[in-house]
Design a protein around this motif. Structure first.
Motif, PDB file in Angstrom:
ATOM      1  N   THR A  33      39.868  14.449 -26.659  1.00 34.67           N
ATOM      2  CA  THR A  33      38.330  14.584 -26.441  1.00 34.67           C
ATOM      3  C   THR A  33      37.649  13.050 -26.338  1.00 34.67           C
ATOM      4  OG1 THR A  33      38.120  14.901 -28.863  1.00 34.67           O
ATOM      5  CG2 THR A  33      38.419  16.871 -27.535  1.00 34.67           C
ATOM      6  N   GLU A  34      38.236  12.256 -27.318  1.00 34.23           N
ATOM      7  CA  GLU A  34      37.539  10.955 -27.533  1.00 34.23           C
ATOM      8  C   GLU A  34      37.790  10.178 -26.464  1.00 34.23           C
ATOM      9  OE1 GLU A  34      37.902  10.731 -32.440  1.00 34.23           O
ATOM     10  OE2 GLU A  34      39.877  10.174 -31.082  1.00 34.23           O
ATOM     11  N   LEU A  35      39.181  10.237 -25.791  1.00 32.90           N
ATOM     12  CA  LEU A  35      39.349   9.606 -24.638  1.00 32.90           C
ATOM     13  C   LEU A  35      38.761  10.074 -23.413  1.00 32.90           C
ATOM     14  CD1 LEU A  35      41.157   7.556 -23.222  1.00 32.90           C
ATOM     15  CD2 LEU A  35      42.812   9.152 -22.865  1.00 32.90           C
ATOM     16  N   VAL A  36      38.359  11.267 -23.263  1.00 37.38           N
ATOM     17  CA  VAL A  36      37.751  11.712 -22.104  1.00 37.38           C
ATOM     18  C   VAL A  36      36.245  11.498 -22.228  1.00 37.38           C
ATOM     19  CG1 VAL A  36      36.613  13.773 -21.180  1.00 37.38           C
ATOM     20  CG2 VAL A  36      39.087  13.712 -21.910  1.00 37.38           C
ATOM     21  N   ILE A  37      35.478  11.401 -23.512  1.00 39.10           N
ATOM     22  CA  ILE A  37      34.281  11.101 -23.712  1.00 39.10           C
ATOM     23  C   ILE A  37      33.961   9.411 -23.384  1.00 39.10           C
ATOM     24  CG2 ILE A  37      32.354  10.525 -25.522  1.00 39.10           C
ATOM     25  CD1 ILE A  37      32.507  13.508 -24.917  1.00 39.10           C
ATOM     26  N   THR A  38      35.039   8.535 -23.784  1.00 45.03           N
ATOM     27  CA  THR A  38      35.130   7.200 -23.566  1.00 45.03           C
ATOM     28  C   THR A  38      34.982   6.779 -22.166  1.00 45.03           C
ATOM     29  OG1 THR A  38      36.195   6.723 -25.747  1.00 45.03           O
ATOM     30  CG2 THR A  38      36.080   5.070 -24.072  1.00 45.03           C
ATOM     31  N   LEU A  39      35.760   7.556 -21.360  1.00 44.27           N
ATOM     32  CA  LEU A  39      35.928   7.403 -19.793  1.00 44.27           C
ATOM     33  C   LEU A  39      34.647   7.782 -19.412  1.00 44.27           C
ATOM     34  CD1 LEU A  39      39.521   8.316 -19.348  1.00 44.27           C
ATOM     35  CD2 LEU A  39      38.792   6.223 -19.506  1.00 44.27           C
ATOM     36  N   ILE A  40      34.150   8.913 -19.489  1.00 43.46           N
ATOM     37  CA  ILE A  40      32.686   9.276 -18.784  1.00 43.46           C
ATOM     38  C   ILE A  40      31.664   8.529 -19.204  1.00 43.46           C
ATOM     39  CG2 ILE A  40      31.124  10.980 -18.813  1.00 43.46           C
ATOM     40  CD1 ILE A  40      33.657  13.256 -19.533  1.00 43.46           C
ATOM     41  N   ILE A  41      31.636   8.122 -20.426  1.00 42.35           N
ATOM     42  CA  ILE A  41      30.321   7.126 -20.905  1.00 42.35           C
ATOM     43  C   ILE A  41      30.583   5.895 -19.996  1.00 42.35           C
ATOM     44  CG2 ILE A  41      29.662   5.627 -22.706  1.00 42.35           C
ATOM     45  CD1 ILE A  41      30.203   7.572 -24.825  1.00 42.35           C
ATOM     46  N   SER A  42      31.802   5.403 -20.088  1.00 45.32           N
ATOM     47  CA  SER A  42      31.817   4.081 -19.034  1.00 45.32           C
ATOM     48  C   SER A  42      31.486   4.281 -17.579  1.00 45.32           C
ATOM     49  CB  SER A  42      33.358   3.591 -19.134  1.00 45.32           C
ATOM     50  OG  SER A  42      34.146   4.547 -18.599  1.00 45.32           O
ATOM     51  N   ASP A  43      31.592   5.432 -16.912  1.00 39.03           N
ATOM     52  CA  ASP A  43      31.308   5.825 -15.610  1.00 39.03           C
ATOM     53  C   ASP A  43      29.799   6.113 -15.693  1.00 39.03           C
ATOM     54  OD1 ASP A  43      33.889   5.539 -14.654  1.00 39.03           O
ATOM     55  OD2 ASP A  43      34.335   7.656 -14.793  1.00 39.03           O
ATOM     56  N   ILE A  44      29.319   6.660 -16.652  1.00 43.96           N
ATOM     57  CA  ILE A  44      27.851   7.007 -16.490  1.00 43.96           C
ATOM     58  C   ILE A  44      26.952   5.916 -16.795  1.00 43.96           C
ATOM     59  CG2 ILE A  44      26.030   8.162 -17.771  1.00 43.96           C
ATOM     60  CD1 ILE A  44      27.648  10.539 -18.366  1.00 43.96           C
ATOM     61  N   ALA A  45      27.357   4.946 -17.460  1.00 44.31           N
ATOM     62  CA  ALA A  45      26.663   3.689 -17.826  1.00 44.31           C
ATOM     63  C   ALA A  45      26.688   2.526 -16.512  1.00 44.31           C
ATOM     64  CB  ALA A  45      27.342   2.952 -19.071  1.00 44.31           C
ATOM     65  N   ALA A  46      27.922   2.946 -15.739  1.00 42.54           N
ATOM     66  CA  ALA A  46      27.988   1.956 -14.521  1.00 42.54           C
ATOM     67  C   ALA A  46      27.018   2.170 -13.533  1.00 42.54           C
ATOM     68  CB  ALA A  46      29.631   2.058 -14.197  1.00 42.54           C
ATOM     69  N   ILE A  47      26.626   3.474 -13.531  1.00 46.56           N
ATOM     70  CA  ILE A  47      25.685   3.821 -12.370  1.00 46.56           C
ATOM     71  C   ILE A  47      24.233   3.301 -12.299  1.00 46.56           C
ATOM     72  CG2 ILE A  47      24.299   5.735 -11.349  1.00 46.56           C
ATOM     73  CD1 ILE A  47      26.807   7.832 -12.314  1.00 46.56           C
ATOM     74  N   PRO A  48      23.433   3.384 -13.477  1.00 45.83           N
ATOM     75  CA  PRO A  48      22.222   2.526 -13.679  1.00 45.83           C
ATOM     76  C   PRO A  48      22.418   0.928 -13.558  1.00 45.83           C
ATOM     77  CG  PRO A  48      22.651   3.544 -15.807  1.00 45.83           C
ATOM     78  CD  PRO A  48      23.773   3.808 -14.681  1.00 45.83           C
ATOM     79  N   MET A  49      23.576   0.392 -13.882  1.00 44.93           N
ATOM     80  CA  MET A  49      23.891  -1.104 -13.714  1.00 44.93           C
ATOM     81  C   MET A  49      23.859  -1.408 -12.292  1.00 44.93           C
ATOM     82  SD  MET A  49      26.817  -1.842 -16.462  1.00 44.93           S
ATOM     83  CE  MET A  49      26.489  -1.564 -18.223  1.00 44.93           C
ATOM     84  N   GLN A  50      24.530  -0.521 -11.560  1.00 45.40           N
ATOM     85  CA  GLN A  50      24.611  -0.820  -9.998  1.00 45.40           C
ATOM     86  C   GLN A  50      23.541  -0.634  -9.177  1.00 45.40           C
ATOM     87  OE1 GLN A  50      28.095   1.377  -9.245  1.00 45.40           O
ATOM     88  NE2 GLN A  50      29.480  -0.136 -10.123  1.00 45.40           N
ATOM     89  N   ASN A  51      22.780   0.543  -9.704  1.00 51.33           N
ATOM     90  CA  ASN A  51      21.705   0.976  -8.855  1.00 51.33           C
ATOM     91  C   ASN A  51      20.254   0.589  -9.712  1.00 51.33           C
ATOM     92  OD1 ASN A  51      19.675   2.154  -7.154  1.00 51.33           O
ATOM     93  ND2 ASN A  51      20.808   4.320  -7.436  1.00 51.33           N
ATOM     94  N   THR A  52      19.750  -0.239  -9.255  1.00 52.14           N
ATOM     95  CA  THR A  52      18.359  -0.728 -10.265  1.00 52.14           C
ATOM     96  C   THR A  52      17.322   0.271 -10.017  1.00 52.14           C
ATOM     97  OG1 THR A  52      17.840  -2.398  -8.492  1.00 52.14           O
ATOM     98  CG2 THR A  52      19.202  -3.270 -10.118  1.00 52.14           C
ATOM     99  N   SER A  53      17.299   1.010  -8.782  1.00 51.12           N
ATOM    100  CA  SER A  53      16.309   1.933  -8.399  1.00 51.12           C
ATOM    101  C   SER A  53      16.361   3.341  -9.295  1.00 51.12           C
ATOM    102  CB  SER A  53      16.129   2.318  -6.874  1.00 51.12           C
ATOM    103  OG  SER A  53      17.367   3.180  -6.879  1.00 51.12           O
ATOM    104  N   GLN A  54      17.446   3.538  -9.983  1.00 53.49           N
ATOM    105  CA  GLN A  54      17.510   4.576 -11.029  1.00 53.49           C
ATOM    106  C   GLN A  54      16.923   3.978 -12.261  1.00 53.49           C
ATOM    107  OE1 GLN A  54      21.374   6.086 -10.578  1.00 53.49           O
ATOM    108  NE2 GLN A  54      20.895   7.913 -11.865  1.00 53.49           N
ATOM    109  N   PRO A  55      16.219   5.052 -12.766  1.00 52.90           N
ATOM    110  CA  PRO A  55      15.681   4.621 -14.480  1.00 52.90           C
ATOM    111  C   PRO A  55      16.776   4.754 -15.410  1.00 52.90           C
ATOM    112  CG  PRO A  55      15.312   7.042 -13.691  1.00 52.90           C
ATOM    113  CD  PRO A  55      15.925   6.147 -12.469  1.00 52.90           C
TER     114      PRO A  55
END
Length: 224
Positions: A33-55
């Motif tokens: 569960t911890e590994l899955v959460i860690t991987l998902i968090i990294s993916d979610i955080a990358a989206i607003p980093m790449q797309n500045t139009s997203q809040p």
């Protein structure tokens, strides 16, 4: 460009904070569960980093929800062993009384090479030396060698070893380390007196260690 940099730094700090909340573990020690959460968090955080139009909130809110889910799941696992077993699985014995349990290894899809690699990482270089071997829920192994192969302890040999406590780093690169000082009973005054006796300035100390018996070791900063 400046906005993108600021957003990236904010998310970087937030993700570090999120991982800290979930606890101190290395990647190899994470439960499923911890590994899955860690991987998902990294993916979610990358989206607003790449797309500045997203809040930013679109990245922060899902991470907060995931952290909440992980905390709740870990609390339930502490109270309910059946839930923990369902999520994390159970330890599996692969060597019993010196015999390799081939069915257990097939169940884990673990080859003999994988087993030998992990045994070597535990400083065991021969299968003949192993009495018990258990694959834990995080994928690591726990090994108990046969009695004649185990390193004798001081108690076995009737030797008394005085308790010196932990050798802790009390000065690091010219700065006091408060937490380590508490572990070994050192104070700033005591350290300064030791340095004065050795004609060493605090700023010249690369590492200084100490233990509760008062023993210490000083390594100076190399000046080139």
């Amino acid at each position: 460009m400046l906005i993108a940099i600021i957003r990236t730094l904010l998310l970087y700090v937030f993700v570090i904070f999120a991982v800290r909340i979930m606890g101190k573990r290395q990647i190899s020690d994470l439960q499923p569960t911890e590994l899955v959460i860690t991987l998902i968090i990294s993916d979610i955080a990358a989206i607003p980093m790449q797309n500045t139009s997203q809040p930013l909130i679109s990245g922060i809110l899902p991470v907060l929800i995931l952290i909440g889910c992980e905390i709740v799941a870990s609390m339930i696992m502490m109270k309910n062993s059946k839930f923990r077993k369902m999520i994390c699985g159970s330890p599996v014995m692969v060597i019993h009384e010196g015999k390799i349990l081939q069915d257990a290894m097939k169940k884990l899809r673990m080859s003999t090479e994988d087993l030998c690699i992990q045994l070597r990482q535990e400083n065991v270089f021969s299968l003949e030396d192993v009495q018990y071997c258990i694959v834990e829920t995080n994928g690591k192994i726990s090994v108990l060698q046969k009695p004649e192969k185990r390193t004798p302890s001081a108690e076995d040999m009737g030797i008394y070893i005085p308790d010196t406590g932990i050798d802790a780093v009390v000065v690091n690169d010219g700065e006091f380390v408060d937490n380590s000082m508490k572990l070994c009973g050192f104070t700033k005054e005591k350290i300064n007196n030791i340095l004065k006796e050795n004609n060493i300035s605090l700023k010249d100390v690369f590492i200084m260690t100490g233990n509760k018996t008062g023993e210490y070791n000083i390594i100076r900063i190399d000046k080139q």
